[in-house]
Design an enzyme around this catalytic site. Structure first.
Site, PDB file in Angstrom:
ATOM      1  N   ARG A 135      47.163  36.782  17.384  1.00 55.60           N
ATOM      2  CA  ARG A 135      46.117  37.179  18.344  1.00 55.60           C
ATOM      3  C   ARG A 135      45.110  36.039  18.537  1.00 55.60           C
ATOM      4  O   ARG A 135      45.035  35.124  17.704  1.00 55.60           O
ATOM      5  CB  ARG A 135      45.401  38.423  17.839  1.00 55.60           C
ATOM      6  CG  ARG A 135      46.312  39.617  17.836  1.00 55.60           C
ATOM      7  CD  ARG A 135      45.569  40.893  17.558  1.00 55.60           C
ATOM      8  NE  ARG A 135      46.526  41.996  17.581  1.00 55.60           N
ATOM      9  CZ  ARG A 135      46.204  43.263  17.718  1.00 55.60           C
ATOM     10  NH1 ARG A 135      44.941  43.599  17.840  1.00 55.60           N
ATOM     11  NH2 ARG A 135      47.138  44.201  17.736  1.00 55.60           N
ATOM     12  N   GLU A 162      51.890  39.633  11.584  1.00 58.63           N
ATOM     13  CA  GLU A 162      52.076  39.202  12.980  1.00 58.63           C
ATOM     14  C   GLU A 162      50.761  39.160  13.755  1.00 58.63           C
ATOM     15  O   GLU A 162      50.670  38.515  14.800  1.00 58.63           O
ATOM     16  CB  GLU A 162      53.057  40.141  13.696  1.00 58.63           C
ATOM     17  CG  GLU A 162      54.507  39.999  13.259  1.00 58.63           C
ATOM     18  CD  GLU A 162      54.776  40.528  11.853  1.00 58.63           C
ATOM     19  OE1 GLU A 162      54.099  41.486  11.430  1.00 58.63           O
ATOM     20  OE2 GLU A 162      55.645  39.952  11.161  1.00 58.63           O
ATOM     21  N   HIS A 185      37.738  48.297  18.030  1.00 62.67           N
ATOM     22  CA  HIS A 185      37.954  48.150  16.581  1.00 62.67           C
ATOM     23  C   HIS A 185      36.814  48.813  15.806  1.00 62.67           C
ATOM     24  O   HIS A 185      37.047  49.471  14.794  1.00 62.67           O
ATOM     25  CB  HIS A 185      38.066  46.671  16.198  1.00 62.67           C
ATOM     26  CG  HIS A 185      39.293  46.011  16.754  1.00 62.67           C
ATOM     27  ND1 HIS A 185      40.555  46.544  16.574  1.00 62.67           N
ATOM     28  CD2 HIS A 185      39.462  44.880  17.485  1.00 62.67           C
ATOM     29  CE1 HIS A 185      41.439  45.752  17.170  1.00 62.67           C
ATOM     30  NE2 HIS A 185      40.804  44.746  17.740  1.00 62.67           N
ATOM     31  N   ARG A 217      43.001  49.007  23.339  1.00 57.91           N
ATOM     32  CA  ARG A 217      43.077  49.722  24.619  1.00 57.91           C
ATOM     33  C   ARG A 217      41.913  50.691  24.770  1.00 57.91           C
ATOM     34  O   ARG A 217      41.325  50.825  25.825  1.00 57.91           O
ATOM     35  CB  ARG A 217      44.416  50.479  24.720  1.00 57.91           C
ATOM     36  CG  ARG A 217      45.568  49.599  25.179  1.00 57.91           C
ATOM     37  CD  ARG A 217      46.905  50.260  24.935  1.00 57.91           C
ATOM     38  NE  ARG A 217      47.228  50.245  23.513  1.00 57.91           N
ATOM     39  CZ  ARG A 217      48.132  51.037  22.951  1.00 57.91           C
ATOM     40  NH1 ARG A 217      48.793  51.922  23.687  1.00 57.91           N
ATOM     41  NH2 ARG A 217      48.387  50.939  21.658  1.00 57.91           N
ATOM     42  N   ASP A 260      46.951  52.402  15.569  1.00 57.04           N
ATOM     43  CA  ASP A 260      47.132  51.562  16.760  1.00 57.04           C
ATOM     44  C   ASP A 260      46.370  52.123  17.964  1.00 57.04           C
ATOM     45  O   ASP A 260      46.220  53.335  18.101  1.00 57.04           O
ATOM     46  CB  ASP A 260      48.630  51.443  17.076  1.00 57.04           C
ATOM     47  CG  ASP A 260      48.913  50.304  18.032  1.00 57.04           C
ATOM     48  OD1 ASP A 260      48.092  49.369  18.117  1.00 57.04           O
ATOM     49  OD2 ASP A 260      49.956  50.351  18.717  1.00 57.04           O
ATOM     50  N   LEU A 319      41.609  59.816  -4.866  1.00 57.42           N
ATOM     51  CA  LEU A 319      42.467  59.352  -3.766  1.00 57.42           C
ATOM     52  C   LEU A 319      42.630  57.846  -3.887  1.00 57.42           C
ATOM     53  O   LEU A 319      41.661  57.134  -4.128  1.00 57.42           O
ATOM     54  CB  LEU A 319      41.810  59.680  -2.414  1.00 57.42           C
ATOM     55  CG  LEU A 319      42.445  59.005  -1.180  1.00 57.42           C
ATOM     56  CD1 LEU A 319      43.828  59.597  -0.904  1.00 57.42           C
ATOM     57  CD2 LEU A 319      41.558  59.176   0.050  1.00 57.42           C
ATOM     58  N   LEU A 332      57.860  50.509  14.311  1.00 53.98           N
ATOM     59  CA  LEU A 332      57.308  50.399  12.963  1.00 53.98           C
ATOM     60  C   LEU A 332      56.545  49.096  12.736  1.00 53.98           C
ATOM     61  O   LEU A 332      55.792  48.986  11.766  1.00 53.98           O
ATOM     62  CB  LEU A 332      58.415  50.555  11.915  1.00 53.98           C
ATOM     63  CG  LEU A 332      59.104  51.936  11.940  1.00 53.98           C
ATOM     64  CD1 LEU A 332      60.204  52.007  10.893  1.00 53.98           C
ATOM     65  CD2 LEU A 332      58.097  53.061  11.701  1.00 53.98           C
TER      66      LEU A 332
END
Ligand code: IPE
Ligand code: IPE
Ligand code: MG
Length: 224
Positions: free
Chosen positions: A63, A59, A29, A16, A12, A122, A179
């Site tokens: 945007r 959610e 981004h 900003r 997150d 991985l 969360l």
């Protein structure tokens, strides 16, 4: 010392960071993707087997369309340019969430999963159009359809995270302690680390500090 098999990250703070440093959320981004590459490399160095990255939530459709389109096309470009390198580094890619994107992106995601499916070093789980609540409903519906008993084992076997151990560690960057509908079931006993730094500023040193802190925690799981 606590072993670490699985780290989950809520990446997150891109928007900003972009506004502060480049006057554009979208450039944040882009910068965030460089952190993704660094953290994948550190995860391999630490011999951790699973890394789950929250990239787009159910959610996030709320945007502005412009930002959503930018994000998804950025992801598509990233996949196309990096998938061979991931494969060479023996990284397996798995998408958590339903693929409801453009035909092109859906098929790129499927191709990337298939190409890397036998890799063992991985496993990177990319949570994309992921929401924990819909994942749980989806699992319960599958149990009903298969006429299976509602048990912990059966429910877990029908989540997107089937066969993936629960994360020992959650990291959320961006100075927010919530969360946001991420792995709610799987994180019942996860140790939570909330970081002030915005995702593009987060680095290997910060990551390794968290891994060290985690190793010192006394994990009780209800015992004393
Ligand atoms: C996280 O950064 C990335 C996504 C949700 C895609 P944000 O875009 O939420 O950045 P902030 O929180 O607005 O700074
Ligand atoms: C969580 O970040 C989702 C991802 C990182 C993909 P958000 O920025 O969307 O979370 P909220 O809305 O602030 O809780
Ligand atoms: Mg955010």
């Amino acid at each position: 010392m606590n072993p670490i098999k699985h780290v989950a990250i809520i990446m997150d703070g891109n928007g900003r960071w972009g506004l502060k440093n480049k006057k554009s959320r979208n450039l944040g981004h882009e910068a965030g993707l460089r952190t993704v590459e660094k953290i994948i490399a550190e995860t391999i160095k630490n011999k951790i087997k699973y890394l789950t990255l929250f990239a787009f939530s159910t959610e996030n459709w709320r945007r502005p369309k412009k930002e959503i389109n930018f994000l998804l096309s950025l992801l598509q470009k990233f996949l196309l340019s990096k998938i061979n390198e991931f494969d060479k580094n023996e990284i397996k890619l798995k998408i958590l969430g339903t693929k409801v994107f453009s035909n092109k992106l859906n098929s790129e995601l499927k191709k990337a999963e298939a190409k890397t499916s036998n890799n063992k070093k991985l496993q990177v789980n990319l949570a994309l159009n992921y929401g924990s609540k819909s994942e749980l409903i989806y699992s319960i519906k599958k149990l009903k359809k298969k006429r299976l008993k509602i048990s912990i084992k059966n429910l877990e076997d029908n989540l997107f995270t089937k066969n993936i151990p629960d994360p020992e560690i959650l990291i959320r960057t961006g100075d927010t302690k919530r969360l946001s509908n991420f792995l709610l079931w799987q994180m019942a006993y996860t140790e939570l680390f909330f970081e002030k730094k915005l995702w593009p500023d987060f680095n290997g040193k910060d990551y390794n500090r968290i891994l060290r802190e985690f190793k010192k925690i006394k994990r009780n799981f209800g015992k004393i």
